[in-house]
Write an enzyme that holds these catalytic residues in place. Sequence first.
Site, mmCIF file in Angstrom:
data_model
loop_
_atom_site.group_PDB
_atom_site.id
_atom_site.type_symbol
_atom_site.label_atom_id
_atom_site.label_comp_id
_atom_site.label_asym_id
_atom_site.label_seq_id
_atom_site.Cartn_x
_atom_site.Cartn_y
_atom_site.Cartn_z
ATOM 1 N N SER A 1 46.542 37.366 39.255
ATOM 2 C CA SER A 1 46.667 37.974 37.928
ATOM 3 C C SER A 1 47.705 39.095 37.912
ATOM 4 C CB SER A 1 45.291 38.465 37.473
ATOM 5 O OG SER A 1 45.294 38.894 36.148
ATOM 6 N N ASP B 1 49.123 35.623 35.348
ATOM 7 C CA ASP B 1 48.623 34.277 35.054
ATOM 8 C C ASP B 1 48.461 34.034 33.563
ATOM 9 O OD1 ASP B 1 46.432 36.031 34.881
ATOM 10 O OD2 ASP B 1 44.998 34.491 35.459
#
Length: 461
Positions: free
Chosen positions: A106, A255
């Site tokens: 992320s 992401d």
Amino acid sequence: MGRYFGTDGFRGEANVGLTADHAYTVGRFLGWYYGELKRQKGDTSAPRIVIGKDTRRSSYMFEYSLVGGLVASGADAYLLHVTTTPSVAYVARVDEFDCGVMITASHNPFYDNGIKLINGNGEKMDEETISLVEDYIDGHLEVFGKKWEEIPFATKDAIGCTVDYVSGRNRYIGYLISLGLYSFKGIKVGLDCANGASWNIAKSVFDALGATTIEMGVEPNGTNINNGVGSTHIENLQKMVVEKGLDIGFAYDGDADRCLCVDENGKVVSGDHILYVYGKYMKDKGELVNNTVVTTVMSNFGLYKAFDEAGIEYAKTAVGDKYVYEYMNEHNCILGGEQSGHIIFSKYATTGDGILTSIKMMEVMLARKKKMSELCSPLVIYPQVLENIRVTDKAAAQNDPEVKAKVESVAKELGKTGRILVRESGTEPVVRVMVEAEDKETCRNLVDSVVNVIKSRGYEA
């Protein structure tokens, strides 16, 4: 949280906290487990598992290791290649996969990576299954009524295969385009893709809807994801929006399951702003189911005040879009999210989706015929300071008597004029100390007073 999997997957520094062996082991378990579930129902077909990854250099290593484990256990691995977390959730759900896996850390730096597990409904994996994965990693798996010292390998024609499934990602792009209710023609949009998973998706969507797009963070090289770009470094998008006279900007994380905005004046539009703008829009249309927006404990005082004035009810969950979605699903809510930009539109998706969030914000602007700054103006955000301190032991730091006493003292000092929140990160060895108050100086002083106690007690890493 589990032994390996936190609120957002199994995350750690590549080949330090999370190794290629871990990925292989996770693949071995998933391939065998979903196959066994089928076999117990009399279905001998191979389990189908879809995989996506972000642009980190180590993502290839983890992808190949994961695939090795999956096919060795008899599963077929479908590869979306570089794509977003919400696209994996979408494909897992609509194409009826047994489960999905996203390889990403992320918003973390490039040297970290992670494994996110998604069930066949496109939702984050349930804790029971994750616990079984962890049991297998630790070597004491007990499931299906017996203990397994080792799970069997597939042999002969039962060995799995890999399938190039870029068509799944392309269908996801088409789905996003289909959600654009208005033409974006004439709108100048800045897109910051964080050198991450959205770099080859976001522009395609906005171009198809007619926007004039200017991009940044679209030159991934394996080591520059989130490096000075994306939702955690939004200052560069702010500068670009102002300098180039753009109507709006959108910044994603690595992401692309989160999105923050920048209005035409270069001001940051947080997840709280997004919840307010879209919640008010749906309320006015009579489409805000249960008249409720789901937030987390990190949302700002100002958001709740604005909701009160708009006649909108709200719920508060623990931090993590996983918990937001669980509440939304249980109580039939259509809008929820986090201040950080994880926004869930449950009518359209089962997870936070940064590009979808962008499309919905564009929809409100075009339907209202207003600039983003105008849409956000009724929401007045209380000053807030958040300090992340890396610690050796998150639980010990929070439960230390002197730390707890200091937190209680600050809460008493703030009274009804603000609040303090101390919580541990679900994905990093970090304790977060947050204070909201009527002025920034008070916030800063009170946060520092708590952080200093944590440091003086020897917990700083």
